[in-house]
Design a protein around this motif. Sequence first.
Motif, PDB file in Angstrom:
ATOM      1  N   ASN A  53       0.839  -1.204   0.000  1.00  0.00           N
ATOM      2  CA  ASN A  53       0.000   0.000   0.000  1.00  0.00           C
ATOM      3  C   ASN A  53       0.874   1.254   0.000  1.00  0.00           C
ATOM      4  O   ASN A  53       0.577   2.253   0.668  1.00  0.00           O
ATOM      5  CB  ASN A  53      -0.948   0.029   1.208  1.00  0.00           C
ATOM      6  CG  ASN A  53      -2.000  -1.053   1.146  1.00  0.00           C
ATOM      7  OD1 ASN A  53      -2.392  -1.479   0.059  1.00  0.00           O
ATOM      8  ND2 ASN A  53      -2.462  -1.502   2.295  1.00  0.00           N
ATOM      9  N   ARG A  54       1.945   1.182  -0.740  1.00  0.00           N
ATOM     10  CA  ARG A  54       2.941   2.252  -0.761  1.00  0.00           C
ATOM     11  C   ARG A  54       2.524   3.364  -1.710  1.00  0.00           C
ATOM     12  O   ARG A  54       2.054   3.094  -2.818  1.00  0.00           O
ATOM     13  CB  ARG A  54       4.302   1.690  -1.177  1.00  0.00           C
ATOM     14  CG  ARG A  54       5.473   2.680  -1.083  1.00  0.00           C
ATOM     15  CD  ARG A  54       6.769   1.946  -1.375  1.00  0.00           C
ATOM     16  NE  ARG A  54       7.936   2.812  -1.386  1.00  0.00           N
ATOM     17  CZ  ARG A  54       8.627   3.152  -0.302  1.00  0.00           C
ATOM     18  NH1 ARG A  54       8.253   2.694   0.874  1.00  0.00           N
ATOM     19  NH2 ARG A  54       9.683   3.930  -0.386  1.00  0.00           N
ATOM     20  N   ILE A 138      18.687  -7.700 -10.935  1.00  0.00           N
ATOM     21  CA  ILE A 138      18.692  -6.597  -9.980  1.00  0.00           C
ATOM     22  C   ILE A 138      17.420  -6.694  -9.154  1.00  0.00           C
ATOM     23  O   ILE A 138      16.332  -6.867  -9.695  1.00  0.00           O
ATOM     24  CB  ILE A 138      18.741  -5.239 -10.713  1.00  0.00           C
ATOM     25  CG1 ILE A 138      19.975  -5.172 -11.624  1.00  0.00           C
ATOM     26  CG2 ILE A 138      18.745  -4.083  -9.716  1.00  0.00           C
ATOM     27  CD1 ILE A 138      19.943  -4.011 -12.601  1.00  0.00           C
ATOM     28  N   LEU A 139      17.554  -6.597  -7.849  1.00  0.00           N
ATOM     29  CA  LEU A 139      16.401  -6.695  -6.960  1.00  0.00           C
ATOM     30  C   LEU A 139      15.867  -5.315  -6.602  1.00  0.00           C
ATOM     31  O   LEU A 139      16.642  -4.431  -6.212  1.00  0.00           O
ATOM     32  CB  LEU A 139      16.783  -7.421  -5.668  1.00  0.00           C
ATOM     33  CG  LEU A 139      17.212  -8.879  -5.774  1.00  0.00           C
ATOM     34  CD1 LEU A 139      17.699  -9.364  -4.407  1.00  0.00           C
ATOM     35  CD2 LEU A 139      16.069  -9.747  -6.274  1.00  0.00           C
ATOM     36  N   ALA A 140      14.564  -5.126  -6.729  1.00  0.00           N
ATOM     37  CA  ALA A 140      13.903  -3.952  -6.156  1.00  0.00           C
ATOM     38  C   ALA A 140      13.391  -4.380  -4.795  1.00  0.00           C
ATOM     39  O   ALA A 140      12.645  -5.350  -4.684  1.00  0.00           O
ATOM     40  CB  ALA A 140      12.743  -3.505  -7.042  1.00  0.00           C
ATOM     41  N   VAL A 141      13.816  -3.676  -3.745  1.00  0.00           N
ATOM     42  CA  VAL A 141      13.547  -4.154  -2.385  1.00  0.00           C
ATOM     43  C   VAL A 141      13.045  -3.013  -1.509  1.00  0.00           C
ATOM     44  O   VAL A 141      13.568  -1.900  -1.549  1.00  0.00           O
ATOM     45  CB  VAL A 141      14.814  -4.749  -1.737  1.00  0.00           C
ATOM     46  CG1 VAL A 141      14.483  -5.381  -0.394  1.00  0.00           C
ATOM     47  CG2 VAL A 141      15.465  -5.783  -2.651  1.00  0.00           C
ATOM     48  N   SER A 142      12.041  -3.323  -0.707  1.00  0.00           N
ATOM     49  CA  SER A 142      11.541  -2.387   0.297  1.00  0.00           C
ATOM     50  C   SER A 142      11.332  -3.155   1.597  1.00  0.00           C
ATOM     51  O   SER A 142      11.268  -4.383   1.602  1.00  0.00           O
ATOM     52  CB  SER A 142      10.223  -1.761  -0.181  1.00  0.00           C
ATOM     53  OG  SER A 142       9.786  -0.747   0.702  1.00  0.00           O
ATOM     54  N   SER A 143      11.243  -2.439   2.693  1.00  0.00           N
ATOM     55  CA  SER A 143      11.051  -3.100   3.983  1.00  0.00           C
ATOM     56  C   SER A 143       9.730  -3.858   3.991  1.00  0.00           C
ATOM     57  O   SER A 143       8.753  -3.457   3.362  1.00  0.00           O
ATOM     58  CB  SER A 143      11.075  -2.079   5.119  1.00  0.00           C
ATOM     59  OG  SER A 143      10.101  -1.076   4.915  1.00  0.00           O
ATOM     60  N   ALA A 144       9.701  -4.965   4.712  1.00  0.00           N
ATOM     61  CA  ALA A 144       8.531  -5.845   4.743  1.00  0.00           C
ATOM     62  C   ALA A 144       7.507  -5.302   5.739  1.00  0.00           C
ATOM     63  O   ALA A 144       7.529  -5.627   6.926  1.00  0.00           O
ATOM     64  CB  ALA A 144       8.944  -7.266   5.122  1.00  0.00           C
ATOM     65  N   ASN A 145       6.634  -4.464   5.245  1.00  0.00           N
ATOM     66  CA  ASN A 145       5.566  -3.888   6.069  1.00  0.00           C
ATOM     67  C   ASN A 145       4.585  -3.145   5.163  1.00  0.00           C
ATOM     68  O   ASN A 145       4.928  -2.757   4.053  1.00  0.00           O
ATOM     69  CB  ASN A 145       6.129  -2.915   7.108  1.00  0.00           C
ATOM     70  CG  ASN A 145       6.908  -1.772   6.474  1.00  0.00           C
ATOM     71  OD1 ASN A 145       8.067  -1.942   6.082  1.00  0.00           O
ATOM     72  ND2 ASN A 145       6.281  -0.617   6.359  1.00  0.00           N
TER      73      ASN A 145
END
Length: 201
Positions: A53-54, A138-145
């Motif tokens: 829900n970013r 290449i990884l697109a990464v965000s915090s798990a929340n």
Amino acid sequence: MLVIDQKNPNAVNIAIDFLQKGKVICFATDTVYGVAVDATNPDAVERLYQLKNREKNKPIAIFLKDLESAKKIFSFNNLSTSIVEKYMPGGITVILETNKFAQKILAKNLNNNDNNFIGFRIIDSYFVNKLFKKYSGILAVSSANKAFEDACSSATMVKKNLKNLDLLIAGKKTSKISSTIVKIEADKLTLIRQGKLIITT
């Protein structure tokens, strides 16, 4: 959601298969748990935004294997090189301007602000280190929340808070503090978010 232990001998191959199919995976990093997709796949990046829900105007960082990989993506100068060599791998995200090659291959919706600056990390993590030995992407990464919620620091928290996740690589409990974020533009370093790592220049 498929859940497997990070020490499962098939964990890396399963993760790569999910990434190549545009799915969202999750693993422990050297800060908090992270959710990741193929950074060159705009549909997968969109799924990542939806899962969290970013807000669309908030960019998503990328994970890279090493400095050599980063230099293929970003325009480095003396300051950015010295910061990366000093603090990576580690709990820091560095925002730099991408080069023309990166602007062709990276999903445009990684940064919907329509500029060429993106954050990246080189991390020291059991599973990510194993993954990058076989995964050339290449990884697109965000915090798990979910947006505005605390980042997950355990597989149990991930299962509770991100039920629509495709694959969880369960590892050890992590810190609850996300990475420090800095932006480097020309010869100016700006602190964007203070995390666990203290930066001195």
